[in-house]
Motif scaffolding. Structure first.
Motif, short mmCIF file in Angstrom:
data_model
loop_
_atom_site.label_atom_id
_atom_site.label_comp_id
_atom_site.label_asym_id
_atom_site.label_seq_id
_atom_site.Cartn_x
_atom_site.Cartn_y
_atom_site.Cartn_z
N GLN A 112 0.82 -1.21 0.00
CA GLN A 112 0.00 0.00 0.00
C GLN A 112 0.85 1.26 0.00
OE1 GLN A 112 -3.17 0.26 -0.46
NE2 GLN A 112 -3.26 2.48 -0.21
N GLU A 113 2.02 1.20 0.67
CA GLU A 113 2.86 2.39 0.72
C GLU A 113 3.49 2.74 -0.63
OE1 GLU A 113 5.27 -1.08 2.53
OE2 GLU A 113 3.22 -0.29 2.60
N ARG A 114 3.36 1.80 -1.59
CA ARG A 114 3.88 2.08 -2.92
C ARG A 114 2.74 2.30 -3.92
NH1 ARG A 114 7.96 -2.20 -2.94
NH2 ARG A 114 6.96 -3.08 -4.78
N LYS A 115 1.57 2.71 -3.42
CA LYS A 115 0.46 3.00 -4.33
C LYS A 115 0.80 4.18 -5.23
CE LYS A 115 -4.33 4.55 -4.60
NZ LYS A 115 -5.54 4.99 -3.87
N VAL A 116 1.55 5.14 -4.69
CA VAL A 116 1.96 6.32 -5.45
C VAL A 116 3.48 6.33 -5.55
CG1 VAL A 116 1.96 8.84 -5.56
CG2 VAL A 116 -0.03 7.63 -4.65
N LEU A 138 12.64 6.12 -9.05
CA LEU A 138 11.30 6.04 -8.47
C LEU A 138 11.41 6.34 -6.98
CD1 LEU A 138 9.64 2.83 -10.01
CD2 LEU A 138 9.25 5.21 -10.64
N VAL A 139 10.50 7.18 -6.49
CA VAL A 139 10.45 7.54 -5.07
C VAL A 139 9.03 7.35 -4.59
CG1 VAL A 139 10.65 9.46 -3.44
CG2 VAL A 139 12.39 9.15 -5.20
N ASP A 140 8.85 6.74 -3.41
CA ASP A 140 7.50 6.54 -2.91
C ASP A 140 6.98 7.80 -2.23
OD1 ASP A 140 8.56 6.65 -0.33
OD2 ASP A 140 8.54 4.48 -0.04
N ALA A 141 5.75 7.74 -1.73
CA ALA A 141 5.10 8.93 -1.17
C ALA A 141 5.77 9.43 0.10
CB ALA A 141 3.62 8.64 -0.90
N ASP A 142 6.61 8.58 0.72
CA ASP A 142 7.36 9.00 1.91
C ASP A 142 8.74 9.54 1.58
OD1 ASP A 142 5.28 8.26 3.64
OD2 ASP A 142 5.95 6.17 3.65
N GLY A 143 9.07 9.60 0.30
CA GLY A 143 10.36 10.13 -0.11
C GLY A 143 11.46 9.09 -0.18
N LYS A 144 11.12 7.82 0.00
CA LYS A 144 12.13 6.76 -0.04
C LYS A 144 12.40 6.35 -1.49
CE LYS A 144 12.94 1.97 1.39
NZ LYS A 144 12.36 0.79 2.09
N VAL A 145 13.68 6.25 -1.83
CA VAL A 145 14.06 5.84 -3.18
C VAL A 145 13.80 4.34 -3.35
CG1 VAL A 145 15.94 5.63 -4.84
CG2 VAL A 145 15.79 7.65 -3.39
N LEU A 195 1.49 6.70 -11.07
CA LEU A 195 2.80 7.27 -11.40
C LEU A 195 2.68 8.79 -11.44
CD1 LEU A 195 4.18 4.85 -14.14
CD2 LEU A 195 4.75 4.94 -11.71
N LEU A 196 3.43 9.44 -10.59
CA LEU A 196 3.40 10.89 -10.44
C LEU A 196 4.63 11.46 -11.12
CD1 LEU A 196 2.49 13.57 -8.99
CD2 LEU A 196 3.81 12.77 -7.02
N GLY A 197 4.43 12.37 -12.06
CA GLY A 197 5.57 12.92 -12.78
C GLY A 197 5.32 14.31 -13.30
N HIS A 198 6.30 14.82 -13.99
CA HIS A 198 6.21 16.12 -14.66
C HIS A 198 6.44 15.87 -16.14
CE1 HIS A 198 7.88 19.98 -16.20
NE2 HIS A 198 6.97 20.51 -15.40
N ASN A 199 5.41 16.15 -16.96
CA ASN A 199 5.43 15.75 -18.38
C ASN A 199 5.65 14.23 -18.47
OD1 ASN A 199 5.16 18.46 -19.02
ND2 ASN A 199 7.35 18.76 -19.31
N THR A 200 4.79 13.51 -17.76
CA THR A 200 4.95 12.06 -17.59
C THR A 200 4.91 11.30 -18.90
OG1 THR A 200 3.60 12.50 -15.61
CG2 THR A 200 4.29 10.23 -15.99
N ALA A 201 4.25 11.84 -19.90
CA ALA A 201 4.17 11.15 -21.19
C ALA A 201 5.56 10.90 -21.76
CB ALA A 201 3.33 11.96 -22.18
N VAL A 265 6.71 14.64 -5.23
CA VAL A 265 5.81 14.16 -4.17
C VAL A 265 5.21 15.33 -3.41
CG1 VAL A 265 5.68 12.86 -2.02
CG2 VAL A 265 7.00 11.95 -3.94
N ASP A 266 6.04 16.32 -3.07
CA ASP A 266 5.54 17.49 -2.33
C ASP A 266 4.53 18.27 -3.16
OD1 ASP A 266 7.12 16.85 -0.20
OD2 ASP A 266 8.74 18.24 -0.71
N VAL A 267 4.83 18.45 -4.44
CA VAL A 267 3.91 19.18 -5.32
C VAL A 267 2.61 18.41 -5.47
CG1 VAL A 267 3.53 19.97 -7.69
CG2 VAL A 267 5.73 20.39 -6.58
N GLY A 268 2.72 17.10 -5.68
CA GLY A 268 1.52 16.28 -5.83
C GLY A 268 0.65 16.30 -4.59
#
Length: 392
Positions: A112-116, A138-145, A195-201, A265-268
């Motif tokens: 669950q912690e890797r949902k995002v 890839l970084v999870d929602a807690d900032g872990k690589v 998957l959370l990104g910037h210009n993810t395409a 992650v912070d922006v999201g």
């Protein structure tokens, strides 16, 4: 919604004008009408135009999720953005795997912690690819690589990789190729992973990854008054940080992709918790026409086409079919044209789908050969070679 209506006018065949006239309205500017009036148009137009139908469906769904402060709401907001169809073509959402592409499997069990997962890739230009993945984080929602891999691209790298904190010798010694990176990703994500990104395409196309659940902060943070300008991650973060003292200076450079992924992650998280806020304006850099460059990258250039070949025959070689324009005849009995696919990601996928190796033209631009049949009679078919290259 107003921006969506303006976008739909490029593909609706005059439906908006007809709708205005039937309603006895005089102003065609969508901003002059209320939300219910606009929503009724999308519902009406959806029945007669499949492209507008898809745009309307995503927009109306996004409206329902507007006050929902969840990651899934951001997925819906991304898909409902008026510019979504420009950058996320069918190669990302297709149910069929394109050659060399992969997709997450439902059998993959993800905690669950890797949902995002925030994704940040470094891309370079090579002799075979305008955007080849060089590094993926890839970084999870807690900032872990969760993943940090260097990748050895196909072809020779034409960019200076020292700017990314490595050397050509280190890249040459890297054993991970794109296929190995794909397999590592498939062990970390499922179809439900966001998957959370910037210009993810661009990230997905560089990796060759089909995925539906995407949050694109670059898309969500485009300002209403200047939607053609895509703000950088640095601009987005600094805009948010100005109103939040707890968010200090952060590194968003490609030399520190893990830090940039944590910024994502912070922006999201900020966007998730402030869904009702209107995106703020970001300054457009001077002398930079992002819209024009984006538009050019949506096209492929074909040339050395014999005169007996009709534009419709070139158009029929691709699915979905592009718009053929800027046709020019040469003195050598051939012609050239630009094929507009409407999306940089789709244009890249169509170029990659052309079989054969990638060569270079006299200016060093990536180019492929495409062979089309010429039937002179029922028993005599000859193939003619034409050239295709990226226009952007």
């Amino acid at each position: 919604m107003c921006l969506l209506i303006k976008e739909s006018q490029n593909v609706d065949g005059g439906l908006w004008t007809q709708y205005i006239e039937r309603a006895s309205k005089t102003k065609r500017d969508p901003t002059c009408h209320d939300w219910e009036f606009l929503a009724r148009f999308l519902t009406t137009a959806a029945g007669s135009n499949p492209v507008v139908s898809a745009m309307a469906h995503r927009a109306l769904q996004a409206k329902q999720y507007e006050a929902d402060k969840t990651w899934d709401a951001l997925v819906m907001a991304t898909q409902g953005h008026p510019y979504f169809h420009r950058f996320y073509g069918p190669q990302i959402y297709t149910s069929e795997d394109l050659p060399g592409w992969v997709r997450a499997q439902a059998s993959t069990k993800v905690p669950q912690e890797r949902k995002v997962l925030a994704i940040k890739t470094i891309m370079v230009r090579t002799s075979e690819d305008a955007r080849a993945v060089l590094r993926c984080v890839l970084v999870d929602a807690d900032g872990k690589v969760v993943l940090d891999d260097w990748v050895k691209p196909y072809g020779s790298i034409t960019d200076d990789v020292k700017a990314f904190g490595t050397t050509p010798e280190q890249i040459e010694a890297t054993s991970t190729m794109r296929e190995q990176l794909q397999q590592k990703l498939l062990k970390l994500i499922s179809p439900d992973t966001i998957l959370l990104g910037h210009n993810t395409a661009q990230d997905l196309c560089a990796i060759r990854l089909h995925h539906a659940k995407i949050v694109d902060v670059g898309l969500l943070c485009r300002s209403f008054d200047n939607p053609r300008h895509a703000p950088t991650l640095k601009e987005i973060y600094e805009t948010i940080a100005r109103d939040n003292e707890a968010m200090g200076p952060r590194d968003t450079d490609d030399s520190e992709p893990a830090s940039a992924a944590r910024v994502l992650v912070d922006v999201g998280r900020h966007l998730k918790d402030h869904r009702m806020d209107k995106p703020k304006s970001h300054p457009t850099p001077k002398n930079v026409d992002n819209g024009g460059r984006q538009e050019q990258q949506s096209k492929l250039f074909v040339h050395k086409i014999p005169r007996m070949v009709r534009p419709e025959e070139i158009q029929a070689l691709f699915q979905p079919q592009p718009v053929v324009g800027n046709i020019k005849m040469s003195s050598g009995g051939t012609w050239s044209a630009l094929l507009d696919f409407g999306s940089p990601a789709l244009a890249m996928a169509m170029f990659d789908s052309v079989p054969g190796s990638t060569g270079q033209d006299t200016r060093g631009r990536a180019q492929k050969s495409l062979y089309i049949p010429l039937m002179f009679n029922s028993s005599d078919t000859q193939y003619v070679e034409i050239k295709i290259q990226k226009a952007g």
